[in-house]
Write a protein that holds these residues in place. Sequence first.
Motif, PDB file in Angstrom:
ATOM      1  N   VAL A 139      55.844  22.860 -64.903  1.00 32.69           N
ATOM      2  CA  VAL A 139      56.131  22.195 -66.185  1.00 32.69           C
ATOM      3  C   VAL A 139      54.780  21.763 -66.757  1.00 32.69           C
ATOM      4  N   ASP A 140      54.226  22.564 -67.660  1.00 34.92           N
ATOM      5  CA  ASP A 140      52.854  22.328 -68.097  1.00 34.92           C
ATOM      6  C   ASP A 140      52.757  21.133 -69.054  1.00 34.92           C
ATOM      7  N   HIS A 141      51.515  20.804 -69.425  1.00 33.95           N
ATOM      8  CA  HIS A 141      51.291  19.626 -70.263  1.00 33.95           C
ATOM      9  C   HIS A 141      51.998  19.739 -71.611  1.00 33.95           C
ATOM     10  N   ALA A 142      52.042  20.923 -72.166  1.00 33.08           N
ATOM     11  CA  ALA A 142      52.712  21.103 -73.462  1.00 33.08           C
ATOM     12  C   ALA A 142      54.203  20.804 -73.337  1.00 33.08           C
ATOM     13  N   ALA A 143      54.814  21.264 -72.257  1.00 32.30           N
ATOM     14  CA  ALA A 143      56.237  20.992 -72.043  1.00 32.30           C
ATOM     15  C   ALA A 143      56.471  19.502 -71.832  1.00 32.30           C
ATOM     16  N   GLN A 144      55.588  18.865 -71.079  1.00 27.55           N
ATOM     17  CA  GLN A 144      55.712  17.423 -70.861  1.00 27.55           C
ATOM     18  C   GLN A 144      55.600  16.662 -72.178  1.00 27.55           C
ATOM     19  N   GLN A 145      54.700  17.095 -73.039  1.00 27.68           N
ATOM     20  CA  GLN A 145      54.541  16.424 -74.333  1.00 27.68           C
ATOM     21  C   GLN A 145      55.811  16.541 -75.168  1.00 27.68           C
ATOM     22  N   LYS A 146      56.418  17.727 -75.152  1.00 29.88           N
ATOM     23  CA  LYS A 146      57.668  17.912 -75.891  1.00 29.88           C
ATOM     24  C   LYS A 146      58.758  16.967 -75.370  1.00 29.88           C
ATOM     25  N   ILE A 147      58.818  16.831 -74.054  1.00 29.90           N
ATOM     26  CA  ILE A 147      59.826  15.951 -73.459  1.00 29.90           C
ATOM     27  C   ILE A 147      59.598  14.513 -73.901  1.00 29.90           C
ATOM     28  N   HIS A 148      58.348  14.087 -73.859  1.00 26.27           N
ATOM     29  CA  HIS A 148      58.042  12.711 -74.271  1.00 26.27           C
ATOM     30  C   HIS A 148      58.364  12.503 -75.751  1.00 26.27           C
ATOM     31  N   GLU A 149      57.963  13.429 -76.582  1.00 30.64           N
ATOM     32  CA  GLU A 149      58.190  13.269 -78.022  1.00 30.64           C
ATOM     33  C   GLU A 149      59.678  13.186 -78.348  1.00 30.64           C
ATOM     34  N   ALA A 150      60.478  13.978 -77.627  1.00 34.68           N
ATOM     35  CA  ALA A 150      61.910  14.004 -77.911  1.00 34.68           C
ATOM     36  C   ALA A 150      62.665  12.831 -77.289  1.00 34.68           C
ATOM     37  N   LEU A 151      62.232  12.394 -76.102  1.00 32.37           N
ATOM     38  CA  LEU A 151      63.036  11.438 -75.352  1.00 32.37           C
ATOM     39  C   LEU A 151      62.494  10.018 -75.330  1.00 32.37           C
ATOM     40  N   ASP A 152      61.213   9.823 -75.560  1.00 33.35           N
ATOM     41  CA  ASP A 152      60.673   8.461 -75.547  1.00 33.35           C
ATOM     42  C   ASP A 152      61.407   7.528 -76.527  1.00 33.35           C
ATOM     43  N   PRO A 153      61.793   8.005 -77.722  1.00 29.41           N
ATOM     44  CA  PRO A 153      62.481   7.095 -78.653  1.00 29.41           C
ATOM     45  C   PRO A 153      63.923   6.769 -78.264  1.00 29.41           C
ATOM     46  N   ASN A 154      64.473   7.482 -77.289  1.00 29.76           N
ATOM     47  CA  ASN A 154      65.883   7.319 -76.949  1.00 29.76           C
ATOM     48  C   ASN A 154      66.062   6.118 -76.018  1.00 29.76           C
ATOM     49  N   PRO A 155      66.793   5.097 -76.430  1.00 32.24           N
ATOM     50  CA  PRO A 155      66.933   3.901 -75.595  1.00 32.24           C
ATOM     51  C   PRO A 155      67.699   4.143 -74.301  1.00 32.24           C
ATOM     52  N   LYS A 156      68.408   5.264 -74.215  1.00 33.18           N
ATOM     53  CA  LYS A 156      69.145   5.591 -72.994  1.00 33.18           C
ATOM     54  C   LYS A 156      68.259   6.243 -71.932  1.00 33.18           C
ATOM     55  N   VAL A 157      67.034   6.614 -72.301  1.00 29.26           N
ATOM     56  CA  VAL A 157      66.188   7.424 -71.428  1.00 29.26           C
ATOM     57  C   VAL A 157      64.956   6.637 -70.995  1.00 29.26           C
ATOM     58  N   THR A 158      64.633   6.750 -69.699  1.00 29.37           N
ATOM     59  CA  THR A 158      63.407   6.187 -69.144  1.00 29.37           C
ATOM     60  C   THR A 158      62.595   7.315 -68.520  1.00 29.37           C
TER      61      THR A 158
END
Length: 232
Positions: A173-192
């Motif tokens: 899971v490369d850095h680009a994929a990790q960035q996508k995950i953070h960008e999509a899920l960091d704002p979600n209050p259900k996700v840590t």
Amino acid sequence: MSPTNTSIPALDGEGDIPAYVARPDADSSRAIIVIPEIFGVNAGIRQKCDDWAAEGYLAIAPDIFWRFAPGVELNPDVEAEFQKALGYFGQYDADLGVKDIEASVRWLRGQGTNRIGCVGFCLGGRLAYMAATRTDVDASVGYYGVMIDTMLNEAHAISNPLMLHIPTEDHFVDHAAQQKIHEALDPNPKVTLHDYPGLDHGFAATSGNRRDDEGAKLADGRTRAFFAGTLA
């Protein structure tokens, strides 16, 4: 704690899914589904079930490869077995796999549990994410889940708490994929999301060459606290 092998009915009358079950010493209303890596329900996955049972949870690990390689147990530290596992990963249908997680949820509810979590590793980490978006499981945890970045269009369907453990040097899971995950899920209050700087895929394996003891203990402690809160 009593471990046993059993089978649970698949959805749609498709067959029976072999599974390893670890029961706590006392009846429990809480359960954990342990979703294996690409190496099957091996000794490490059985140990994780036993550990959850020792914490007071009814724990089950379904055989995710039951349709084409039932009962397979592979060692990631043996190169030939690692390559065989990658081949199984290529055959695997994750859409069917998440239905097997739903079948596990239904079986556990029939056992008298009413608060159910799932925790998955690698391919199982992806399935834990899919369980959060497609099933009514009460809480999900994914360790180094693969291909989650390709399924972020499902994130809107997350209705119950989800935690993901992300090693920053995951070679699957490369850095680009990790960035996508953070960008999509960091704002979600259900996700840590928890990042583990410098660690690689498989760092929380029960044993073997991939395990990083400090990182594994940190992640596992966070997971225990997460389930203690969300499945109370």
